[in-house]
Scaffold this motif. Structure first.
Motif, PDB file in Angstrom:
ATOM      1  N   ALA A  81       0.829  -1.206   0.000  1.00  0.00           N
ATOM      2  CA  ALA A  81       0.000   0.000   0.000  1.00  0.00           C
ATOM      3  C   ALA A  81       0.864   1.257   0.000  1.00  0.00           C
ATOM      4  CB  ALA A  81      -0.928  -0.010   1.215  1.00  0.00           C
ATOM      5  N   THR A  82       1.990   1.217   0.717  1.00  0.00           N
ATOM      6  CA  THR A  82       2.891   2.368   0.762  1.00  0.00           C
ATOM      7  C   THR A  82       3.455   2.664  -0.622  1.00  0.00           C
ATOM      8  OG1 THR A  82       3.497   1.759   3.026  1.00  0.00           O
ATOM      9  CG2 THR A  82       4.907   3.336   1.904  1.00  0.00           C
ATOM     10  N   ASP A  83       3.889   1.635  -1.322  1.00  0.00           N
ATOM     11  CA  ASP A  83       4.446   1.835  -2.662  1.00  0.00           C
ATOM     12  C   ASP A  83       3.376   2.316  -3.641  1.00  0.00           C
ATOM     13  OD1 ASP A  83       6.921   1.064  -1.766  1.00  0.00           O
ATOM     14  OD2 ASP A  83       6.717  -1.022  -2.386  1.00  0.00           O
ATOM     15  N   GLY A 188       9.503   2.683   2.031  1.00  0.00           N
ATOM     16  CA  GLY A 188       9.840   3.796   2.911  1.00  0.00           C
ATOM     17  C   GLY A 188       8.689   4.773   3.038  1.00  0.00           C
ATOM     18  N   ALA A 189       8.808   5.710   3.972  1.00  0.00           N
ATOM     19  CA  ALA A 189       7.745   6.684   4.227  1.00  0.00           C
ATOM     20  C   ALA A 189       7.483   7.524   2.977  1.00  0.00           C
ATOM     21  CB  ALA A 189       8.126   7.584   5.390  1.00  0.00           C
ATOM     22  N   LEU A 242       5.104  10.683   5.687  1.00  0.00           N
ATOM     23  CA  LEU A 242       5.881  11.846   6.082  1.00  0.00           C
ATOM     24  C   LEU A 242       5.029  13.082   5.813  1.00  0.00           C
ATOM     25  CD1 LEU A 242       8.391  13.380   6.946  1.00  0.00           C
ATOM     26  CD2 LEU A 242       9.321  13.074   4.640  1.00  0.00           C
ATOM     27  N   PRO A 243       4.395  13.662   6.833  1.00  0.00           N
ATOM     28  CA  PRO A 243       3.474  14.780   6.600  1.00  0.00           C
ATOM     29  C   PRO A 243       4.216  16.046   6.163  1.00  0.00           C
ATOM     30  CG  PRO A 243       3.113  13.751   8.759  1.00  0.00           C
ATOM     31  CD  PRO A 243       4.424  13.260   8.248  1.00  0.00           C
ATOM     32  N   VAL A 244       3.743  16.637   5.079  1.00  0.00           N
ATOM     33  CA  VAL A 244       4.199  17.948   4.629  1.00  0.00           C
ATOM     34  C   VAL A 244       3.019  18.882   4.863  1.00  0.00           C
ATOM     35  CG1 VAL A 244       5.122  19.301   2.716  1.00  0.00           C
ATOM     36  CG2 VAL A 244       5.697  16.869   2.916  1.00  0.00           C
TER      37      VAL A 244
END
Length: 714
Positions: A81-83, A188-189, A242-244
């Motif tokens: 899901a991350t990818d 990764g995040a 990773l919140p922006v």
């Protein structure tokens, strides 16, 4: 660590800690586990494992014989899901850079320097120094192409970017996302931009808000696990996001302190952008924990000389730039130089003056016309929209007066909602509730009357002359009844669901739908039962008062037949609607969702569900008619009349209980009738994105610049 210390760190009671340790609390609340994870300062993978076990999910596989941990199915699903999310985010921001012409001919040189000490945390915290150790300040000067490497040098992974309006904060955020994605390891995040203006930290926790924004912009992440939590929640809890955080200054008045306190309660790496004033007001007393801070600097005359002439084949900029460079003390140069210091104003000047067929930029040096910086800025903002909407080959032509009127309406609509996010399902939600009920009921009544007349015509063609004549005469009257029923149904929705109904974030599939219906089925069935009881009561009361509806009267005379129709059809609709959840599958996570895609998906889902519910109502009516009047009448007449009732049910469900139905009644019919919006609304909004007035932010639109939004509301 003692129970007392852990309780103090986590804001939980000692009794709760003791019950968890002794196993007396076998099913802890998710928020309790989150507080424990924060207090224990767990690593992302440890946090994910703790939450998975607490939710009753299968724990990670044990280590193999050689001592290397095996990857669990939970971790594999999370990594996939991350990818997929990374793919969608990259596609969106690459498209955004193309629309904004960031690389045409090259990015403006956004630079930064160290922010004042009074808005930063201690260097020991930023550098994650051990207790008692000191830390050397970092070199925090840099420029746009090195933003990812620059961020990687901050041990805490927390950065605040300060800059005045139009200074390039959003451009930096987008470039940060793309550069981080290029060097991101597998699983990764994922850096994701979140517009902070819609967050209320006093009512919604930070992690919950992040998960909600992810589901809104990436509906595929709404898929749920066995514990009922979404995939978006799992990604946030596992540290895969990773919140922006863009626009700290756009939080509602009075919420900045609460927001900063909520961010300080987490250890998540993040990047935060803000105007200096709003951030400094709260940061001077307590800055963002462990966060380095930088300030964006102004662009120079050399930057203008290198950039503006290369944006046009004409030489109109040369006299202006020569004046700025050779006579910086002249009033005209002072005024213009004060304006052309940010990417926003330079971008507006480029759009207005760099076209060979456009205006002559030398008029910007006219001090009689523009007596100061603010007069020049107002001129650029006012001229931008007429410039980008002038006739161009291959582009759709819009009425210039209409464009200004429509954009002003949208800007003021957002102001009334207190947000920067323009969602198609909230258009019309700022109308007064009674007017909304009237509009929805009127549209439903007219549509039903037309449908009843159409069915009557078809019945007449099949030889049912008497019934057809009755239907054609009674259709408009029953249309008024349908209008009242739909309006009241929408009123119930307003009372219990708020101003706007949220859109479906699923697609209908024969395979791959929800396997565990659970709460969703019960909730939908209860809605059907409630509707049935209301329908039975309303039809029964109408019968007692001597009001007879044509379609119900075909079952038999008297009020009890109306009561019977409601008691049978309502629960049946709830049952079928609940079972339809079995065929609702989440959208593909890899799809970069935009507002048009979400609208199209909702339209298909709503039409499918409305047709099914309408057919079920028609068959139920036919069966009731057959049981009361014999099979011959039931088959011949009941189904025919049932089609009319089915149309009423389908229209009622669509217009009163779905986001797409509200959009259809308010944004596609009512507001265009009153010239608030164009008839081809989606085409207009998408075209505004192409012209640089709006932008896509996931499933919503935003004005490309907050200054432009504010200018239109003035």
């Amino acid at each position: 660590m003692t129970q007392e210390v852990l309780a103090e760190r986590s804001d939980l009671s000692v009794r709760t800690i003791r019950r968890l340790e002794t196993g007396q609390s076998a099913n802890p609340q998710v928020e309790t586990v989150r507080l424990l994870a924060d207090a224990l300062r767990l690593k992302p993978d440890e946090r994910a494992q703790l939450l998975a076990v607490a939710a009753g999910q299968t724990p990670p596989d044990p280590p193999s014989d050689n001592g290397i941990p095996l990857v669990s199915s939970f971790e594999r699903g999370l990594a996939e899901a991350t990818d997929d999310l990374a793919h969608a985010v990259r596609a969106r921001w690459e498209r955004e850079e193309e629309l904004r012409r960031i690389q045409d001919p090259f990015p403006l040189p956004v630079r930064w320097q160290l922010a004042p000490d009074d808005v930063m945390d201690h260097w020991a915290n930023i550098c994650r120094a051990a207790p008692g150790e000191s830390a050397t300040p970092l070199d925090l000067a840099g420029h746009l192409p090195e933003i990812a490497d620059f961020y990687g040098r901050i041990p805490s992974g927390r950065l605040v970017v300060l800059g005045r309006a139009g200074s390039g904060k959003s451009v930096l955020a987008g470039r940060f996302v793309l550069d981080m994605l290029r060097t991101r390891p597998r699983a990764g995040a994922v850096p994701v931009v979140f517009s902070l203006g819609s967050w209320n930290p006093t009512t919604t926790g930070f992690r919950d808000w992040l998960a909600g924004r992810l589901v809104r912009d990436h509906p595929g992440l709404s898929a749920t696990g066995r514990d009922g939590s979404t995939l978006a929640c799992a990604l946030v809890e596992a540290g895969r996001i990773l919140p922006v955080l863009d626009g700290f200054d756009e939080l509602a008045e009075g919420l900045h302190r609460a927001a900063l306190d909520a961010l300080n309660a987490t250890t998540l790496p993040l990047l935060l952008t803000s105007r200096p004033g709003e951030y400094a007001t709260v940061a001077r007393s307590d800055a963002l924990t462990a966060a380095a801070a930088v300030s964006l600097t102004d662009l120079t005359v050399s930057d203008l000389v290198n950039y503006l002439p290369r944006t046009s084949g004409a030489t109109g900029w040369e006299p202006v730039l020569n004046e700025l460079r050779d006579h910086p003390e002249h009033p005209a140069s002072v005024n213009l130089r004060a304006v052309l210091t940010t990417p926003l104003m330079i971008g507006l000047a480029r759009a207005i003056y760099s076209d060979p067929a456009g205006h002559d930029p030398q008029e910007l040096l006219d001090t009689d016309r523009f007596d100061g910086q603010y007069a020049l800025e107002d001129h650029l903002l006012s001229s931008f929209i007429p410039t980008v909407y002038r006739d161009q080959p291959g582009r759709r032509r819009w009425d210039p007066d209409g464009v200004q009127r429509w954009l002003r309406y949208l800007a003021r609509h957002l102001n009334r909602l207190g947000t920067r996010d323009l969602t198609w399902w909230q258009l019309g939600s700022t109308m007064r509730p009674l007017r909304r009920l009237f509009v929805v009921g009127l549209v439903a009544g007219v549509a039903f009357a037309f449908a009843a007349g159409l069915v009557a015509t078809l019945m007449g063609g099949l030889g049912f002359e008497t019934e057809a004549a009755d239907a054609f005469t009674a259709g408009p009257l029953d249309g008024l009844a349908a209008a009242l029923a739909v309006g009241l149904a929408r009123g119930v929705g307003l009372a219990f669901g708020g101003a706007a109904i949220k859109p479906f974030r699923v697609q209908m599939r024969l395979h791959g739908g929800e396997r565990r219906l659970g709460v969703r089925f019960i909730r939908r069935f209860m809605v059907g039962v409630t509707v049935g009881l209301a329908l039975a009561g309303g039809l029964g009361l109408a019968g007692v008062l001597g009001i007879h509806f044509w379609i119900v009267g075909k079952l038999g005379p008297g009020p009890w037949y109306g009561v019977l129709a409601g008691l049978v059809i309502g629960p049946l609709i709830g049952l079928v609607w609940g079972l339809m959840a079995r065929f609702e599958a989440p959208l593909d996570v890899r799809t970069a969702v935009n507002p048009t895609d979400l609208l199209t998906t909702n339209r298909a889902t709503v039409i499918f569900q409305s047709v099914v519910l309408g057919l079920v109502s028609a068959v139920a009516y036919g069966v009731m008619a057959g049981l009361m009047h014999g099979a011959r009448y039931g088959l011949l007449h009941g189904v025919s009349y049932g089609l009319v009732l089915g149309l009423a049910v389908g229209l009622g469900v669509t217009l009163s209980l779905t986001a797409w139905g509200q959009w259809l009644a308010l944004a596609r019919i009512w507001l265009p009738l009153h010239r608030r919006l164009p008839w081809a609304l989606i085409a207009f909004l998408d075209d505004a994105c192409q012209r640089g007035v709006l932008r896509h932010v996931g499933a919503v639109y935003q004005f490309r610049h907050a200054r432009l939004h504010d200018h239109l509301t003035g």
